[in-house]
Design a protein around this motif. Structure first.
Motif: not given
Ligand SMILES: [K+]
Ligand SMILES: Nc1nc2c(ncn2[C@@H]2O[C@H](COP(=O)(O)OP(=O)(O)OP(=O)(O)O)[C@@H](O)[C@H]2O)c(=O)[nH]1
Ligand SMILES: [Mg+2]
Length: 367
Positions: A73, A91, A93, A96
């Protein structure tokens, strides 16, 4: 039987306990060599171990490749999407991205492959998560972007560098200037062109002993450390790869903080999401890849500046140029006429072995 990782831990803790001095240097040399051998064991795929690049390899295209390494991330996939226009799921989280996602950018007429990779975490090189497969892919790239979140860039930088180094990747470094020649007899002969401030002969002999080398000429031409010597002995499992630190998410910090980031060498502050400063990142990429654009000039016509032949700087002779155009061109090659920075006279007649410079213009004259 303890595992390789346990053995590594034991040696590392023994090294930490041992103070470096004249009496311990032989022993420390032995320990370092043992450690390097164990680490190599860890890197050699043994079936179930999940080494190599198994499952993460993709077809290679273009003249060079750039791999993205970073914690989850930090914005690797967002950067990939910005640079290539291709889609890699991004994304909020962690993890990903689960496998290698290839893309491509055209820059200065060169097709450059971009490999978005899953995030790695501390301990990746020792088998945490899919870290080993991820780093194995990065190890085959011509350039690595270490993507860092500007909110904690320096701590993360150290951890990621450590993971890559533990995997045999040497960052922004040239191979040590040590010439090593194994012999059948005669013992170990060490010569150096300058005073050695980090190692003594005892340590070198300890390392040679660990590698079961009893006769060799070792010519040391830099102020080498014992790690440098081991890197030379382990040359097969070392990759010297340039790195750019992409410091991402600068939209989330102040101008004062941004000023500080500019002091980090080889770093480029960016915002992937907003596309801020990615031009500078691309310029740095071009610099680090050391590619050369060669323009062809058909006889009696102007050079074609739109589609250069792009060569790597270590393979950029007229012969490499001919091969890049077509296999058979060399067959009736007479000479080449070159304009540009690689020649004294403009133009100059040269042979196949002549090394071309960036943006040279070349005409091939056939027999
Ligand atoms: K991510
Ligand atoms: N503020 C800000 N957020 C960003 C930037 N780039 C990415 N993000 C956000 O960071 C989160 C993670 O982005 P990803 O691109 O998925 O990150 P990644 O490194 O590919 O993550 P993994 O694949 O999970 O390892 C998303 O919520 C993005 O919107 C940026 O430049 N600024
Ligand atoms: Mg991703």
């Amino acid at each position: 039987m303890s595992t390789t990782i346990e053995k590594i831990k034991e040696i590392e803790s023994e090294m930490a306990r041992t103070q470096k001095n004249k009496n311990t240097s032989y022993h420390l040399g032995q320990l370092k060599a043992k450690l390097a051998k164990l680490k190599r064991e860890l890197l050699t795929p043994t079936g179930g171990g999940g080494g190599g690049g198994s499952g993460f390899d993709v077809a290679r295209t273009g003249v060079a490749s750039v791999g993205f390494i970073g914690f989850p991330s930090v914005g690797k996939s967002t950067l990939m999407n910005k640079l290539t226009g291709q889609h890699s799921e991004a994304a909020a989280y962690e993890f990903t991205t689960l496998t290698t996602v290839p893309g491509q950018v055209m820059y200065n007429g060169a097709k450059i492959q971009i490999l978005d990779l899953p995030g790695i975490i501390e301990g990746a090189k020792d088998g945490k998560g899919r870290g080993r497969q991820v780093i194995a892919v990065a190890k085959t790239c011509n350039l690595i972007f270490i993507v860092l979140d500007v909110n904690k860039p320096l701590v993360d930088k150290r951890v990621i560098e450590n993971e890559l180094e533990g995997f045999g990747i040497r960052i922004n470094k040239k191979p040590p200037n040590i010439v090593f020649k194994k012999k059948d007899k005669g013992g170990i002969a060490i010569t150096s062109t300058q005073p050695l401030t980090h190692i003594d002969n005892d340590e070198i002999k300890a390392v040679m002993g660990e590698y079961k080398i009893s006769s060799a000429d070792i010519s040391i031409r830099c102020d080498a450390t014992i790690d440098d010597l081991i890197d030379v002995l382990e040359a097969k499992s070392r990759s010297y790869i340039p790195v750019i630190y992409a410091l991402n998410k600068i939209d989330a910090i102040s101008i004062q903080e941004l000023d500080l980031l500019y002091r980090i060498p080889d770093a480029c502050p960016i915002s992937s999401e907003h596309g801020w400063n990615v031009d500078e990142l691309m310029e740095m990429m071009w610099e680090k890849l050391k590619l050369r654009r060669i323009y062809t000039k058909p006889k009696g016509r102007a050079p074609d500046y739109t589609a250069p032949v792009v060569l790597r700087s270590y393979a950029c002779t007229v012969e490499n140029f001919c091969d890049a155009i077509h296999r058979t061109i060399k067959d009736d090659f007479k000479h080449a006429i070159v304009y540009g920075r690689s020649v004294k006279h403009q133009p100059q007649r040269v042979g196949l072995s002549h090394e071309l410079g960036d943006e040279d213009i070349v005409s091939i004259v056939k027999r």
